[in-house]
Design a protein around this motif. Structure first.
Motif, PDB file in Angstrom:
ATOM      1  N   PRO A  86       0.835  -1.212   0.000  1.00  0.00           N
ATOM      2  CA  PRO A  86       0.000   0.000   0.000  1.00  0.00           C
ATOM      3  C   PRO A  86       0.868   1.260   0.000  1.00  0.00           C
ATOM      4  O   PRO A  86       1.962   1.279   0.558  1.00  0.00           O
ATOM      5  N   LEU A  87       0.329   2.313  -0.624  1.00  0.00           N
ATOM      6  CA  LEU A  87       1.038   3.590  -0.642  1.00  0.00           C
ATOM      7  C   LEU A  87       0.988   4.234   0.729  1.00  0.00           C
ATOM      8  O   LEU A  87       0.019   4.053   1.471  1.00  0.00           O
ATOM      9  N   PRO A  88       2.013   5.016   1.081  1.00  0.00           N
ATOM     10  CA  PRO A  88       1.951   5.774   2.331  1.00  0.00           C
ATOM     11  C   PRO A  88       0.750   6.732   2.270  1.00  0.00           C
ATOM     12  O   PRO A  88       0.367   7.197   1.191  1.00  0.00           O
ATOM     13  N   GLU A  89       0.156   7.018   3.395  1.00  0.00           N
ATOM     14  CA  GLU A  89      -1.046   7.854   3.464  1.00  0.00           C
ATOM     15  C   GLU A  89      -0.857   9.191   2.745  1.00  0.00           C
ATOM     16  O   GLU A  89      -1.723   9.644   2.005  1.00  0.00           O
ATOM     17  N   GLU A  90       0.285   9.817   2.937  1.00  0.00           N
ATOM     18  CA  GLU A  90       0.574  11.115   2.316  1.00  0.00           C
ATOM     19  C   GLU A  90       0.528  11.022   0.789  1.00  0.00           C
ATOM     20  O   GLU A  90      -0.058  11.857   0.114  1.00  0.00           O
ATOM     21  N   GLU A  91       1.125   9.980   0.236  1.00  0.00           N
ATOM     22  CA  GLU A  91       1.138   9.808  -1.216  1.00  0.00           C
ATOM     23  C   GLU A  91      -0.251   9.432  -1.732  1.00  0.00           C
ATOM     24  O   GLU A  91      -0.677   9.895  -2.795  1.00  0.00           O
ATOM     25  N   LEU A  92      -0.973   8.616  -0.993  1.00  0.00           N
ATOM     26  CA  LEU A  92      -2.318   8.227  -1.369  1.00  0.00           C
ATOM     27  C   LEU A  92      -3.231   9.451  -1.444  1.00  0.00           C
ATOM     28  O   LEU A  92      -4.020   9.602  -2.385  1.00  0.00           O
ATOM     29  N   GLU A  93      -3.102  10.338  -0.464  1.00  0.00           N
ATOM     30  CA  GLU A  93      -3.890  11.567  -0.474  1.00  0.00           C
ATOM     31  C   GLU A  93      -3.579  12.421  -1.697  1.00  0.00           C
ATOM     32  O   GLU A  93      -4.477  13.006  -2.297  1.00  0.00           O
TER      33      GLU A  93
END
Length: 76
Positions: free
Chosen positions: A64-71
Protein backbone atom coordinates in the motif's frame (compact mmCIF):
# COMPACT_ATOMS: atom_id res chain seq x y z
CA UNK A 1 31.27 -33.63 -3.84
CA UNK A 2 33.82 -30.93 -3.02
CA UNK A 3 36.11 -29.60 -5.73
CA UNK A 4 39.11 -27.48 -4.73
CA UNK A 5 40.89 -25.43 -7.40
CA UNK A 6 43.67 -22.89 -7.22
CA UNK A 7 43.27 -19.32 -8.46
CA UNK A 8 45.05 -19.91 -11.78
CA UNK A 9 42.81 -22.88 -12.60
CA UNK A 10 39.73 -20.92 -11.52
CA UNK A 11 40.65 -18.12 -13.93
CA UNK A 12 41.16 -20.57 -16.77
CA UNK A 13 38.02 -22.63 -16.10
CA UNK A 14 35.56 -20.14 -14.63
CA UNK A 15 32.67 -21.07 -16.93
CA UNK A 16 33.15 -24.76 -16.19
CA UNK A 17 33.30 -24.10 -12.45
CA UNK A 18 30.13 -21.99 -12.55
CA UNK A 19 28.30 -24.83 -14.31
CA UNK A 20 29.55 -27.25 -11.66
CA UNK A 21 28.23 -24.96 -8.92
CA UNK A 22 24.87 -24.73 -10.68
CA UNK A 23 24.70 -28.54 -10.69
CA UNK A 24 25.13 -28.46 -6.90
CA UNK A 25 28.82 -29.31 -6.74
CA UNK A 26 30.75 -27.48 -4.02
CA UNK A 27 33.57 -25.48 -5.64
CA UNK A 28 36.26 -24.04 -3.37
CA UNK A 29 38.88 -21.62 -4.68
CA UNK A 30 42.22 -21.76 -2.88
CA UNK A 31 45.18 -19.39 -2.84
CA UNK A 32 48.49 -21.04 -2.07
CA UNK A 33 46.64 -24.11 -0.86
CA UNK A 34 44.36 -22.27 1.56
CA UNK A 35 40.61 -22.02 0.81
CA UNK A 36 39.51 -18.41 0.32
CA UNK A 37 36.14 -18.56 -1.49
CA UNK A 38 33.30 -20.86 -2.40
CA UNK A 39 31.25 -20.74 -5.60
CA UNK A 40 27.57 -21.39 -5.09
CA UNK A 41 24.42 -20.67 -7.08
CA UNK A 42 22.17 -17.77 -6.08
CA UNK A 43 18.41 -17.87 -5.86
CA UNK A 44 16.83 -16.63 -9.09
CA UNK A 45 14.97 -13.34 -8.80
CA UNK A 46 11.21 -13.57 -8.43
CA UNK A 47 9.39 -12.37 -11.51
CA UNK A 48 5.75 -11.54 -11.95
CA UNK A 49 3.95 -11.27 -15.22
CA UNK A 50 2.59 -7.79 -15.89
CA UNK A 51 0.26 -8.03 -18.85
CA UNK A 52 2.17 -9.45 -21.77
CA UNK A 53 5.55 -8.36 -20.43
CA UNK A 54 7.59 -10.74 -18.29
CA UNK A 55 9.74 -8.52 -16.08
CA UNK A 56 11.06 -8.25 -12.55
CA UNK A 57 8.75 -6.32 -10.25
CA UNK A 58 9.83 -5.88 -6.63
CA UNK A 59 7.35 -6.99 -3.97
CA UNK A 60 7.35 -3.42 -2.65
CA UNK A 61 5.42 -2.43 -5.81
CA UNK A 62 2.37 -4.23 -4.43
CA UNK A 63 2.53 -2.70 -0.95
CA UNK A 64 0.00 0.00 0.00
CA UNK A 65 1.04 3.59 -0.64
CA UNK A 66 1.95 5.77 2.33
CA UNK A 67 -1.05 7.85 3.46
CA UNK A 68 0.57 11.11 2.32
CA UNK A 69 1.14 9.81 -1.22
CA UNK A 70 -2.32 8.23 -1.37
CA UNK A 71 -3.89 11.57 -0.47
CA UNK A 72 -1.92 13.27 -3.26
CA UNK A 73 -3.18 10.71 -5.82
CA UNK A 74 -6.74 11.15 -4.61
CA UNK A 75 -6.49 14.96 -4.71
CA UNK A 76 -7.06 15.47 -0.99
Amino acid sequence: MKRVVNVAEAKAKLSELLEAALRGEEVVIAKRGKPVATLSPIEPAKTRKLGLIDMEIPDSFFEPLPEEELEAWEGR
